[in-house]
Design a protein around this motif. Sequence first.
Motif, PDB file in Angstrom:
ATOM      1  N   ILE A  24       0.827  -1.210   0.000  1.00 39.30           N
ATOM      2  CA  ILE A  24       0.000   0.000   0.000  1.00 39.30           C
ATOM      3  C   ILE A  24       0.862   1.261   0.000  1.00 39.30           C
ATOM      4  CG2 ILE A  24      -1.917  -1.180   1.129  1.00 39.30           C
ATOM      5  CD1 ILE A  24      -1.071   0.275   3.750  1.00 39.30           C
ATOM      6  N   GLY A  25       2.101   1.139  -0.421  1.00 36.15           N
ATOM      7  CA  GLY A  25       3.015   2.281  -0.409  1.00 36.15           C
ATOM      8  C   GLY A  25       2.530   3.466  -1.223  1.00 36.15           C
ATOM      9  N   LYS A  26       1.778   3.208  -2.285  1.00 36.06           N
ATOM     10  CA  LYS A  26       1.295   4.297  -3.149  1.00 36.06           C
ATOM     11  C   LYS A  26      -0.160   4.660  -2.894  1.00 36.06           C
ATOM     12  CE  LYS A  26       4.532   3.176  -6.875  1.00 36.06           C
ATOM     13  NZ  LYS A  26       4.673   2.808  -8.319  1.00 36.06           N
ATOM     14  N   ALA A  27      -0.785   4.042  -1.909  1.00 32.78           N
ATOM     15  CA  ALA A  27      -2.197   4.315  -1.618  1.00 32.78           C
ATOM     16  C   ALA A  27      -2.331   5.611  -0.832  1.00 32.78           C
ATOM     17  CB  ALA A  27      -2.808   3.164  -0.842  1.00 32.78           C
ATOM     18  N   ALA A  28      -3.226   6.504  -1.285  1.00 37.44           N
ATOM     19  CA  ALA A  28      -3.442   7.773  -0.599  1.00 37.44           C
ATOM     20  C   ALA A  28      -4.750   7.795   0.188  1.00 37.44           C
ATOM     21  CB  ALA A  28      -3.447   8.915  -1.616  1.00 37.44           C
ATOM     22  N   THR A  29      -5.663   6.874  -0.108  1.00 35.37           N
ATOM     23  CA  THR A  29      -6.954   6.832   0.565  1.00 35.37           C
ATOM     24  C   THR A  29      -7.277   5.391   0.955  1.00 35.37           C
ATOM     25  OG1 THR A  29      -8.223   6.466  -1.463  1.00 35.37           O
ATOM     26  CG2 THR A  29      -7.757   8.768  -0.841  1.00 35.37           C
ATOM     27  N   PHE A  30      -8.244   5.247   1.862  1.00 36.09           N
ATOM     28  CA  PHE A  30      -8.662   3.895   2.245  1.00 36.09           C
ATOM     29  C   PHE A  30      -9.323   3.186   1.072  1.00 36.09           C
ATOM     30  CE2 PHE A  30     -11.480   0.869   4.612  1.00 36.09           C
ATOM     31  CZ  PHE A  30     -10.462   0.088   5.132  1.00 36.09           C
ATOM     32  N   GLU A  31      -9.987   3.934   0.211  1.00 37.20           N
ATOM     33  CA  GLU A  31     -10.567   3.336  -0.989  1.00 37.20           C
ATOM     34  C   GLU A  31      -9.484   2.679  -1.843  1.00 37.20           C
ATOM     35  OE1 GLU A  31     -13.158   4.546  -4.989  1.00 37.20           O
ATOM     36  OE2 GLU A  31     -12.672   6.062  -3.476  1.00 37.20           O
ATOM     37  N   GLU A  32      -8.341   3.334  -1.974  1.00 42.36           N
ATOM     38  CA  GLU A  32      -7.244   2.756  -2.750  1.00 42.36           C
ATOM     39  C   GLU A  32      -6.657   1.534  -2.054  1.00 42.36           C
ATOM     40  OE1 GLU A  32      -4.488   5.907  -3.449  1.00 42.36           O
ATOM     41  OE2 GLU A  32      -5.772   6.930  -4.911  1.00 42.36           O
TER      42      GLU A  32
END
Length: 360
Positions: A284-292
Amino acid sequence: MIPLAPQQANIDRGARLPLYNLPFTVDIAGPLEVDVVEAAFGDLLVRHRSLRTTFPDSPWGPRQLFVDDPSTMKSVFRSAPFSEDAVTDVLSAPFDVRSQLPVRATLFERESGDHVLACSVHHIAADGWSLGVLARDFATAFSSRTLGTAPEWTDAPLHYSDFSVWAEGNSDESDLEFWRRELSDVPFDTSVPNDRPRESDWDYTGDRVEFDVNSQTVEGLDRIAQRYRTSRFTVLRSALVVLLARLTGEKDLLIGTPIAGRGDPILEQVVGMFVNTLAIRSDIGKAATFEEVIGIAHASEVRAFDHSGVSFDQVVAELDPSPHRGRHPLFQVALSLDVFTVSQFDVGSTHFEVVPVLSA
């Protein structure tokens, strides 16, 4: 010679600890004849060959040996006056399935006249899914035996031993190649900070912490799952990934999870050990939101489920062979979403409630 299936290969067959017991009880209220219950229980052993199988050693390795002797099958059922200690003994006593059948049951009579059927099955012969199959078939057999007849079963399409033979000849190389790629360059020892030094040897003295989750929280989980067209499990695993990332400082994480292992509908009515374990990787290193995070978690689950044909032990042997001093192979945190329900049914004026036992 019938070999063990890959899911059975590393299960302890000796009688040291009850680590592989699947215990449950059946509360029975109303009129009951012990002979009828015993006959119905015997019908289960006849129908489901895995329950009347021992797993002895041989010069070629462990094998499955079917038991057809009526007296041996009858020996796993008994009746006795009720006591809490006696029920616990039935549920928690270990099995040595090298020589013993992998199931035992005792019908206890309470002072009130009601009964408790305590039963334990060794994991080498059944899994959680199997217990639902057994409950349904017991109801059918009991109903027939109450009328003085044997149950009229629809022929089983196959037995677990058929699956074992198929699994031995099935090639897992394509799935293994997937796991070599999927789990490359990810640490297998990431764990949450401990408040004490971790022991180097397993002693199986872990504990259980129980807590309640209120209905509003569950409804909230389901709303999130519906919004993003995914499952409650994926939402929970996404939340766990975020929590572990905060606790460990790592963004690329492995979480273990058990799966039913019954991808073919023909296996749904077979009593046997099909459960597999997957080490699901989510970066999840590039995830900015919980949706992502949910999107990443869902995609990683789909990849893993699509390559679940190879057993966990085979993946471990390939990617993370022993020794595993003070840690679990491949992952250190696991998530299992189990929906335990009380199965109820009535036969005439007799009421049955089948209750899984979380610990024995």
